[in-house]
Enzyme design. Structure first.
Site, PDB file in Angstrom:
ATOM      1  N   ASN A   1      16.042  27.122  80.378  1.00  0.00           N
ATOM      2  CA  ASN A   1      16.066  27.917  81.706  1.00  0.00           C
ATOM      3  C   ASN A   1      17.109  28.146  82.253  1.00  0.00           C
ATOM      4  OD1 ASN A   1      13.329  26.029  81.242  1.00  0.00           O
ATOM      5  ND2 ASN A   1      14.866  24.592  81.178  1.00  0.00           N
TER       6      ASN A   1
ATOM      7  N   GLU B   1      21.165  29.001  72.955  1.00  0.00           N
ATOM      8  CA  GLU B   1      19.863  28.958  74.540  1.00  0.00           C
ATOM      9  C   GLU B   1      21.701  29.890  75.536  1.00  0.00           C
ATOM     10  OE1 GLU B   1      17.394  27.975  74.485  1.00  0.00           O
ATOM     11  OE2 GLU B   1      17.779  26.995  72.444  1.00  0.00           O
TER      12      GLU B   1
HETATM   13  N1  B3K Z   1      12.706  29.246  73.845  1.00  0.00           N
HETATM   14  C1  B3K Z   1      13.051  27.827  73.822  1.00  0.00           C
HETATM   15  C2  B3K Z   1      11.446  27.902  72.442  1.00  0.00           C
HETATM   16  C3  B3K Z   1      10.115  27.877  73.832  1.00  0.00           C
HETATM   17  C4  B3K Z   1       9.508  26.750  72.501  1.00  0.00           C
HETATM   18  C5  B3K Z   1       8.158  27.086  73.268  1.00  0.00           C
HETATM   19  N2  B3K Z   1       7.293  26.324  72.250  1.00  0.00           N
HETATM   20  C6  B3K Z   1      14.286  28.084  72.545  1.00  0.00           C
HETATM   21  C7  B3K Z   1      14.495  27.860  72.075  1.00  0.00           C
HETATM   22  O1  B3K Z   1      14.376  29.378  71.483  1.00  0.00           O
HETATM   23  O2  B3K Z   1      15.983  29.282  72.252  1.00  0.00           O
HETATM   24 ZN    ZN Z   2      15.515  31.052  71.535  1.00  0.00          ZN
END
Ligand code: B3K
Ligand code: ZN
Length: 861
Positions: free
Chosen positions: A270, A303
């Site tokens: 996020n 992230e």
């Molecule tokens: N983008 C999220 C993963 C979300 C999974 C939703 N079912 C974490 C990542 O890959 O960085």
């Molecule tokens: Zn990811």
């Protein structure tokens, strides 16, 4: 609830070819939360604008929401519900829409949307969780500016966080307080986040290359504060690395990370407010292994890197998921390689790819890196999208070379900043900046299945010529029976007795068959191929055991050295499983050479001398025979342990007294120590259990303690139960360490593991409500080949029982645990029938989620 349906209802399939631009765009949203675990009020004001010429109404996604009120431009509106969607006919080009809903975070066991965990409130929106919070066009190509106001009880929720920058806060004088956050960057709804809780922060700062001072915070509950230094340090390293390697600078004044205990996967990117599974934040030597420390750094980096590869440039639709995930995994792998040994990191990544992605690509759930259709998008957060996706990016980087690859990523970030892009957009940037034609290479995005290459090397001593014949084949996968040839970048080199006889070369194999000639090769050479694992494929060669042993000692590419050893072990084991006489000699000599090579680093040695896993051996066989594999592998382990007992003892003694230090050298010492201990136990040495127990008791770190526990748990000594009890008592109040306790027992190679796992499911500390705990027992057990495939079928029954129960609470986490049952085609008829019966029982369960329905029905095909 939109997620729940009966198996007899035909679920809706979403198809990539049906993509259409959104009918309405939302430039801004104001969100007002009256936070309360039992009932949270959410008011949303959306500024919407008609996108193009059409007369379609505004359709807002909802999931389990009931509108308390809906108004358009301040007046009561004409609206209706169509299933779970809110539909509002609108006359003009732009309007302001206001809705209000009430939701119950404390009853949200799916952990998707706004939910309660360990006394705090937090959100998870990717992929389609925002629609469980408020009505919205919940798709990644609608980019919106968010303003968020939160009001909550000040004593229970003293900290209120959301995306972007904090712009105000105050007291309401009645025990409640409020805070407001604005995110200046338009973003898709899946990147929305808020957190409310009684949290403290480990704070730091980072000054970006442009001179912006960023306030960093790792937020946890007070008792966990001492375990956050490693994550904070990893964050700073990641920020600096992305500047240096990709030229990417952070763009807000704050960057916060919050650790929560109940989380469906690893972490979430996020904007400005990453939310993490606490297992990927909390670390100290007593409770976290080296593996945990490394994983924390990798996930923090992953992230953080999403801020550019995912957030600044996002995905047009969910079929493009690998655009952000494959690329970001490639970025985090490179980052981790740069922190320590690149070779060991590559070996780990390939091991993980072979353990999870290769079986997926060979089974009923195989799908391309850019899928064509899904029922539930949550089921597509797979090893194929992530890990094979990363390999696809890596191959393009190999083809372009470092300078052009960097020019291509610069072009991509520059051209698509602030937009929602596609995999095709990315590949086009690679072509433009790289000056290459990737037309055929694009098949990596559309064709599923792991390509197989056979490589045969012939030598003509008279002509002093070697001829290499390469053949490729991509196997059929569900829905794709005929495959076209792929472009496979293959790094190769020839070796002779005295060393390399050619330079390394990069061959792009694009035809079904190709022949390469090497002139001036006097003696029969040995082939080193797919060096560095330059293509994510299976290579079959006609190399002899002696060739492989030679490469394992002399190849100058460390990955190829490791690979030669693995192949030698695999050939030996497969032959033994198939009933051939097992000649352990070449493996023993190769392991001895590596183990005693003073020029090699210990982490590498520890990796290289490990036998391939039971399941990887099974993957090489037409019909998997779990007991025969286990027996053959144990026999080789015993032979290695016994023949090299003195060497294992020496390796162990050299590092036994080391004190804990988190450094490449420290990690290497612990790795070899635990591998040596395992082999000594396998040798049957009378003192092995005492050595393990002493290590267990004296350890100053979790790597050594858990390593010793694992060795004892696999054995029959009288120290076994003392270790199990002792570990439990010592860590009874630490959930993350108790997960290890469950997991170590679920992974036990003993014959009675299925039985003890069933008993552990009744343990007072076992719960399906916490995804980490569920995975640590149920998930670990189902990848324990010998135990899960117990001939009685009790393992299958156990998994199906757990899945049916978990699906009612948390469909997303349950559905992720289905694949082991879907491997039935790989086993004998009795096992296959039992596995199918359990899948059928799952499918017949009333009220099954669509997550589970998709995974279980596809697994039956
Ligand atoms: N983008 C999220 C993963 C979300 C999974 C939703 N079912 C974490 C990542 O890959 O960085
Ligand atoms: Zn990811």
């Amino acid at each position: 609830m939109a997620d729940i349906q009966t198996a007899t209802q035909a679920p809706t399939v979403t198809r990539r070819e049906d993509y259409r631009e959104p009918d309405w765009l939302v430039s801004e949203i104001d969100l007002d939360f009256e936070l309360d675990p039992a009932s949270t009020r959410v008011k949303a004001t959306l500024r919407v604008a008609r996108n193009g010429e059409h007369d379609r109404p505004l359709r807002l996604d909802g999931d389990g929401l009931a509108a308390l009120s809906v108004s358009v431009d301040g007046a009561a509106a004409d609206w209706s519900m169509d299933g779970s969607d809110l539909v509002i006919p609108l006359a003009g080009a732009a309007h302001s829409i206001e809705t209000e809903v009430a939701i119950a975070p404390e009853r949200n066991t799916q952990l998707q949307g706004l939910y309660a965990s360990g006394g705090m409130l937090c959100t998870q929106c990717e992929a389609e969780g925002f629609r469980r919070i408020t009505f919205f066009p919940d798709r990644p190509d609608v980019l919106t500016r968010y303003k968020v106001r939160m009001t909550a009880d000040k004593a229970r929720f003293p900290v209120l966080l959301a995306n972007g920058d904090p712009v105000g806060q105050g007291d309401l004088g009645d025990g409640r307080h409020w805070a407001e956050w604005h995110d200046p960057f338009p973003k898709p709804s899946y990147l929305f986040a808020l957190v409310a809780g009684d949290l403290v922060a480990n704070r730091g700062t980072f000054t970006t290359m442009g001179g912006r001072e960023v306030q960093l915070g790792i937020w946890v509950r007070a008792p966990d504060l001492a375990k956050t230094d490693h994550a904070l340090a990893a964050l700073k390293l990641s920020m600096a690395w992305d500047e240096k390697v990709y030229g990417r600078e952070y763009d807000l004044d704050v960057f916060n990370i919050v650790a929560v205990d109940d989380f469906n996967f690893g972490a979430m990117e996020n904007k400005g407010l990453n939310v993490f599974n606490s297992r990927y934040i909390l670390a100290d030597p007593d409770t976290a292994t080296d593996f945990d420390y490394d994983a924390i750094a990798a996930v923090v980096a992953h992230e953080y890197f999403h801020n550019w590869s995912g957030n600044r440039v996002t995905c047009r639709d969910w079929f493009q998921l690998s655009l952000k995930e494959g690329f970001t995994v490639f970025r985090d792998q490179s980052f981790s390689g740069d922190q320590g040994s690149k070779a060991v990191k590559r070996i780990e990544d390939v091991r993980a790819l072979r353990a999870s992605q290769f079986p997926e690509d060979a089974g009923p759930l195989a799908h391309p890196v850019r899928p064509d259709a899904y029922i539930e998008i949550s089921n597509f957060y797979t090893a194929t999208i992530y890990n094979k996706g990363a390999e696809v990016i890596r191959m393009m980087a190999t083809i372009l070379g470092p300078e052009k690859f960097r020019a291509a990523t610069d072009l991509y970030f520059d051209r698509f900043d602030g937009t929602a892009a596609t995999c095709e957009d990315f590949v086009r940037c690679m072509e433009e900046a790289g000056g290459v034609d990737l037309t055929q290479f694009r098949r990596w995005y559309s064709q599923a299945g792991t390509p197989r290459v056979t490589a045969n090397l012939k030598h003509d001593a008279g002509a002093q010529r070697a001829t290499l014949t390469l053949k490729q084949k991509v196997p059929p996968t569900p829905g794709q029976s005929d495959k076209a040839p792929m472009v496979l970048p293959l790094k190769l080199r020839l070796f002779g007795e005295a060393g390399a006889v050619t330079d390394e070369q990069l061959v792009l194999l694009s035809e079904p068959v190709a022949e390469l000639q090497f002139e001036g090769v006097a003696a029969r050479p040995v082939l080193s191929i797919n060096r560095g694992f330059s293509s994510p494929i299976i290579v079959e060669t006609d190399r002899t055991a002696a060739d492989l042993a030679f490469l394992s000692a002399h190849d100058d590419d460390p990955f190829a050295r490791y690979e030669a050893m693995q192949q030698l072990m695999l050939d030996t084991l497969v032959k033994a499983v198939n009933g051939g006489a097992a000649d352990h000699g070449p493996v023993i000599e190769a392991v001895r050479n590596t183990l005693t090579d003073a020029a090699l680093d210990r982490s590498f040695i520890a990796e290289a001398v490990l036998l391939p896993s039971d399941s990887f051996i099974g993957d090489q066989m037409a019909v998997v025979d779990p007991e025969a594999i286990f027996t053959a592998r144990e026999a080789l382990r015993h032979a290695l342990g016994k023949s090299l007992e003195a060497e294992w003892r020496a390796a162990y003694a050299a590092v036994r007294a080391n004190r804990f230090e988190y450094s490449p050298a420290g990690k290497g010492a612990r790795r070899i120590k635990n591998v040596a201990l395992g082999y000594l136990a396998a040798s049957g040495a009378a003192d092995a259990a005492d050595m393990a127990f002493a290590q267990f008791e004296d350890a100053d770190n979790m790597t050594d303690r858990q390593g010793a526990l694992g060795t004892l748990v696999n054995g029959n000594s009288e120290k076994r139960s003392a270790a199990i009890q002792g570990f439990y008592q010592r860590y009874a109040d630490n959930a993350l360490v108790l997960d290890k306790w469950f997991q170590t027992q679920a992974l036990s190679t003993r014959e009675d593991t299925a039985e003890s796992v069933e008993a552990l499911a009744g343990h007072r500390d076992f719960t399906l409500a916490n995804p980490n705990r569920a995975r640590s027992l149920v998930g670990a057990f189902s990848v324990n080949q010998r135990a899960f495939h117990h001939p009685s079928g009790r393992g299958y029954r156990f998994l199906a029982d757990q899945l049916i129960a978990l699906d009612k609470l948390n469909p997303q986490t349950a559905a992720k645990l289905v694949p082991p049952l879907g491997r039935w085609k790989r086993f004998d008829a009795e096992r296959a029938a039992k596995m199918r019966a359990e899948l059928e029982r799952i499918v017949a369960t009333p009220g099954l989620s669509k997550d589970m329905f998709e995974q279980a029905t596809k697994s039956l095909d």
